[in-house]
Design a protein around this motif. Sequence first.
Motif, mmCIF file in Angstrom:
data_model
loop_
_atom_site.group_PDB
_atom_site.id
_atom_site.type_symbol
_atom_site.label_atom_id
_atom_site.label_comp_id
_atom_site.label_asym_id
_atom_site.label_seq_id
_atom_site.Cartn_x
_atom_site.Cartn_y
_atom_site.Cartn_z
ATOM 1 N N ASN A 116 46.006 52.292 16.537
ATOM 2 C CA ASN A 116 47.111 52.435 17.897
ATOM 3 C C ASN A 116 48.046 53.500 17.636
ATOM 4 O O ASN A 116 48.367 54.504 18.712
ATOM 5 C CB ASN A 116 48.174 51.207 17.573
ATOM 6 C CG ASN A 116 49.342 51.747 18.725
ATOM 7 O OD1 ASN A 116 49.424 52.106 19.611
ATOM 8 N ND2 ASN A 116 50.214 50.949 18.031
ATOM 9 N N LEU A 117 48.535 53.702 15.893
ATOM 10 C CA LEU A 117 49.190 54.983 15.923
ATOM 11 C C LEU A 117 48.963 56.355 16.010
ATOM 12 O O LEU A 117 49.771 57.155 16.492
ATOM 13 C CB LEU A 117 50.284 54.503 14.576
ATOM 14 C CG LEU A 117 50.702 55.798 13.695
ATOM 15 C CD1 LEU A 117 51.974 56.058 14.713
ATOM 16 C CD2 LEU A 117 51.295 55.484 12.240
ATOM 17 N N VAL A 118 47.931 56.018 15.175
ATOM 18 C CA VAL A 118 46.758 57.636 15.181
ATOM 19 C C VAL A 118 46.035 57.917 16.564
ATOM 20 O O VAL A 118 46.628 59.364 16.955
ATOM 21 C CB VAL A 118 44.832 57.424 14.656
ATOM 22 C CG1 VAL A 118 44.001 58.525 14.380
ATOM 23 C CG2 VAL A 118 45.350 57.279 12.840
ATOM 24 N N GLY A 119 45.975 57.037 17.399
ATOM 25 C CA GLY A 119 45.415 57.278 18.631
ATOM 26 C C GLY A 119 46.318 57.783 19.614
ATOM 27 O O GLY A 119 46.398 58.754 20.542
ATOM 28 N N LEU A 120 47.067 57.086 19.887
ATOM 29 C CA LEU A 120 49.052 57.543 20.629
ATOM 30 C C LEU A 120 49.468 59.096 19.354
ATOM 31 O O LEU A 120 49.974 59.801 20.737
ATOM 32 C CB LEU A 120 50.077 56.411 20.144
ATOM 33 C CG LEU A 120 49.234 55.196 21.591
ATOM 34 C CD1 LEU A 120 50.488 54.349 21.542
ATOM 35 C CD2 LEU A 120 49.804 55.982 22.966
#
Length: 511
Positions: A116-120
């Motif tokens: 979630n963190l990497v993608g956003l």
Amino acid sequence: MYLDVEKAPPSPSLHSKNQLELDTSSATGSDTPLEKSPPQPRYQKWIASLKSVETGGIERISLEDRQPVTSSTTLHMFLMWFSMVLATNNIIVGSLGTYVMGLSFRDAAICAMLGNLVGLCTAGYMSTWGPRSGNRTLIVSRYFMGYWPSKICCLLNILTNIGYCMLNCTVGGQILSKVSGETISVMVGIVIVALTSWVMAMFGMRVFAIYERFAWVPQIMVLCIMLGSAGPHFDFNINIESSPEHLSAKRVTFFSLCVSVGLSWAPLAADYYVYYPPHVKRWKTFLTTVTGGGLAMGFTLLLGNGLGTMLASTPAYVKEYGNNPGGLLMMAYDALGGFGKFCAVINVLALVANNTPGAYSMGMNFQMLGGVFQKVSQPIFTTLTTVAYTACAMGGRNSLYEIFNSLLPLIGYWVIIWFMIVIEEDIIFRRIKGYDWTAWNSPCELPIGIAAGIAFLIGWAGAIIGMDQSYYSGILAQATGGSDLGIWMGAAFTVVSFPPLRALELWFVKR
């Protein structure tokens, strides 16, 4: 040196006649004002007469049309992303980790939060280009990919959003069917969700941004109710036996899947900020986007992880509620009776809130193809794409988990390749040179795109080597026990190949 409007402080001169002419002339890429426009077709006049319907095209938003920055601007930006991403489809993605892939809750939760963190972060970075340029995301992409190769990204993004909208409509249709005791068929439910999304998308970003400021309130309430109802039944100790190699492969695959969910927002991110002025701090735009979207996506993914453990550990749930996402959500509300059905309907409204941005941006993406497409009003394309994803939803309504598992990685492959080109072009080749944002529609002033096009294909070659899907498994994926490494190999191949290709292009072509 190019003109970069971000470097110019706000002043009366920005609203001068000369500036207005520059903004107007950007529609053709020239430095002179446009001549008198030809008469509009009758259907465009009729659309323009409809109250509140956004009829604007892909033109750069001029400075005098931007919204003023107030003390609540950051909060509005945060709430917009929080509402958009607080979507039921993320619950379905979360359940894939524990129910379909057989991961433990702990493993699935760690993969979901990191992914979630990497993608956003990619969406957060791309969102900063909206206020800076006044252009939509894939218009800004012309400065990195070139005028012609960027059109390929437009086509891919149209397919991406058709896929996402199809998934949202199908989940919504299944929920409405379950709520009604199947007196409403799934197909009728799909049509209801699609029509509601179409109406909202027709209003455009100004009305949509206002709606999203408040849409999160009922959404977070019903999701908390879902957690309270189903949470005591989560199986935190479930642990399906698997070899270490196979377990590692499943962790990598689910992590990559969660990265793809965040990545899918990157080609849209700047679209929602084009009405903000260029002096909005880039770091603030980035953090607001990542925080708002990250909190919403993290919560829904974790909720999905927990619901997936219920299905994985209790076959009776699968038998009673069916092996589909709509049944998964109704299982969570089952103990609440009629009130639970009401909460499920609110979840359908959350799907509409998540559907609308994609439906809106698809209309813009069609116009970005240029030529005859640019002459057609955005509401026409919004309507046509709504018909397209509704038909796809009806056809794929019985294979939703399989579609989720196959579609999301494909989205991640092309977006990460495109994003790597954007990053390298900006940092290595454009940071000193700057940008002339009025040249957005002038092919002769934009990069020719040969380097980006070749690097894009090389990136896809890397993705194919690393991908692991039901229909194809690459050499590297097979060697690593079935890990889906398509995103990471696509990124690596692009990062290595683009700089030397771009340097050669600048040496010979000079732009």
